[in-house]
Design a protein around this motif. Sequence first.
Motif, short mmCIF file in Angstrom:
data_model
loop_
_atom_site.label_atom_id
_atom_site.label_comp_id
_atom_site.label_asym_id
_atom_site.label_seq_id
_atom_site.Cartn_x
_atom_site.Cartn_y
_atom_site.Cartn_z
N ILE A 1 31.07 24.70 -72.42
CA ILE A 1 29.81 24.82 -73.17
C ILE A 1 28.71 25.42 -72.29
O ILE A 1 28.02 26.36 -72.69
N VAL A 2 28.56 24.86 -71.10
CA VAL A 2 27.52 25.36 -70.18
C VAL A 2 27.77 26.83 -69.83
O VAL A 2 26.86 27.67 -69.88
N LEU B 1 21.05 41.60 -70.94
CA LEU B 1 21.51 42.88 -70.39
C LEU B 1 21.64 43.91 -71.51
O LEU B 1 21.27 45.09 -71.33
N GLN B 2 22.15 43.49 -72.65
CA GLN B 2 22.29 44.42 -73.79
C GLN B 2 20.93 44.93 -74.26
O GLN B 2 20.75 46.13 -74.49
N LEU B 3 19.97 44.02 -74.42
CA LEU B 3 18.65 44.42 -74.89
C LEU B 3 17.96 45.32 -73.87
O LEU B 3 17.33 46.32 -74.24
N GLY B 4 18.08 44.97 -72.59
CA GLY B 4 17.45 45.80 -71.56
C GLY B 4 18.02 47.21 -71.54
O GLY B 4 17.26 48.19 -71.42
N TRP B 5 19.33 47.31 -71.67
CA TRP B 5 19.95 48.65 -71.68
C TRP B 5 19.54 49.42 -72.93
O TRP B 5 19.24 50.63 -72.87
N HIS C 1 26.51 32.52 -70.35
CA HIS C 1 27.09 33.85 -70.51
C HIS C 1 26.44 34.60 -71.66
O HIS C 1 26.11 35.79 -71.55
N LEU C 2 26.22 33.91 -72.78
CA LEU C 2 25.59 34.54 -73.94
C LEU C 2 24.17 35.01 -73.60
O LEU C 2 23.79 36.14 -73.95
N LEU D 1 30.06 34.73 -64.55
CA LEU D 1 30.26 33.87 -65.73
C LEU D 1 31.52 34.25 -66.50
O LEU D 1 32.14 33.39 -67.14
N THR D 2 31.90 35.53 -66.44
CA THR D 2 33.17 35.95 -67.05
C THR D 2 34.35 35.33 -66.30
O THR D 2 35.34 34.90 -66.92
#
Length: 612
Positions: A97-98, A110-114, A103-104, A52-53
């Motif tokens: 937009i999609v 991923l941030q929350l899981g880490w 991506h968000l 997505l990046t």
Amino acid sequence: MDSMTTPPGAPTSDAGRSARSFTRRFVDFAGGYWTGERRVRVWLLTVALIVLTVGQVVVPVLINIWSEQLFDALEQRSMERFYTMIGAVVVIIGYNIVNAVLHLLVKRRLQLGWRQWLTSKLLEDWLRRGRHHQIAFLPGDHDNPDGRIAEDVRITAEMAIDLGHSLTYCAMLLISFTNILWMLSGRITVTLFDAELTIPGHLLFIALLYAAMGTTIALLVGQPLVRAVNQRQHFEADFRFGLARVRENGQAIALLHGETAERKSLTGLFAQVATGWHGQTRALGNMMLFSATYSVLSAAFPILVAAPRYIAGTISLGVLMQTSQAFQQTVGALSWPIDNLARAAEWRASVERVLNLHEALERLDRDVCGVAENHITVDRSEQHHNLVCDGVSIHDPNGKPLVHRFDLEIHQGDRVLIVGDAAATVRLFRAVAGAWPWGSGHIMLPSHTRVFFIPERPYLPHDALRAVLAYPGTANPADDDVAREALRDVGLPHLADQLDRKEEWDETLSVPERQRLSFARLLIRRPDWIFLEDATDSLDIDSEEELLAMLSRKFPHATVLTISNHGGLAAHHTRKLILERKNGSVTLREMHQDAVINDSDTTRRGRRVGRG
């Protein structure tokens, strides 16, 4: 906490940093998220984020091509091509937009899981075998563990992915627009010493030189910002910790009318926060002077560089605008260190705080679980039916002896009272509980026996009363009838009908009521070995007698070990151990049985005289 020197043989914080680089320390600590049990899911999210990046990088490339076509259409005054460009930009917007929404979602998951993984890892190390208590006695930069786990772990995980994403995005953007800028630059001919030199891709070289100069200046100007961010975070953590302590000790502060003193202390802590804020403001101000100039110049500089070719008629207006955008995107990608210096400084400061806590816990584990001669070991033994202290000596965390070497055996059914030096008796209680590892020797408890410790001030979680009574057990709460009977037996009948009431019980109940509640826990748990640490010191004489008599009645065969200097307890014990301080050292001796009886008789006579 008193200042302490580092124990002999313990690695210092500076030595740890010199042994391993920051990156290696961070990867060793946090990299396990990608190699753990859920690694397949984690890697799928990581790959999706990278894909997505790449999709994000496609957007500025498409806009760059679209810009050339649009300005060429405007230069040619072609309405047909202009309408085509409108349709094209609508498609680009829809795609963006999609891609941005997906991506968000992936990035935040991923941030929350880490963060969850890092938090669980630190909590497991911190809340294990008394480490949360023991680490307070170690020297080093690991104070305010609650703030480090709650806030610094959050910054560590969220900013690491944010910074990693932005770096990856800029790297891909640089690769894409380097090629575009190279092709748009064409070739220029320069005469040098009567020789003509043809230089391809000159705009790319100018962009590289421009960005390199800007980054170098920014790094030099921004160095004080790193130190300022680190210092401010330290002051903020101290202020949060001070507020938490006031909240936790609100009742005691209110009773002592200590609000003025606490307000003065907290005001002083916030003054340090203000100092850190002003220091960061000065550093940001210096950085802003440069960035304000750099940002404006970056917008104008590429047009000024490419304009002579447009004026000479060698390129169209569309190519001029495309060149300007490509130059800006290339410089923007190369300017990643400038744009992210402040955030990277904040992230590194938080990572250092998390790593320092983690490494302090590791050092504590090495001290406690290393060579047996360097700490007190506490084990369960099937070969012993008694409590055995074999060659035990108790030290402070710096290695200074508190209690000299002693041997002791407490038999099943014994009622033992330990009196004497207050600091030494508390350390002995914690050593038997496995919460004080500093010293040497071996403590053996019988296996397959239920052991229950009652500290001087019992911990009462903010929960329903039935959960408080069952603490720390949560799987099998006490039967209602059993809980009510226990509350009545310890003199708390007014709480018998409040089992489902949720309260901050450590604030609601008085200290004597809290001590009675700890005996109610005892009745519910039904242990074989009972350890009491000043568990009745806030009760009046009659209440103390009632509780101890209840203890003898309800637990006739239990082994009881009481640590207290409270008068009158000798009558309820058959053995008495005395920790005596002589010439700066503490030794353990046992009072003869006849002396224990005489001591208890004297105490009872003293009580009768006192009542008369």
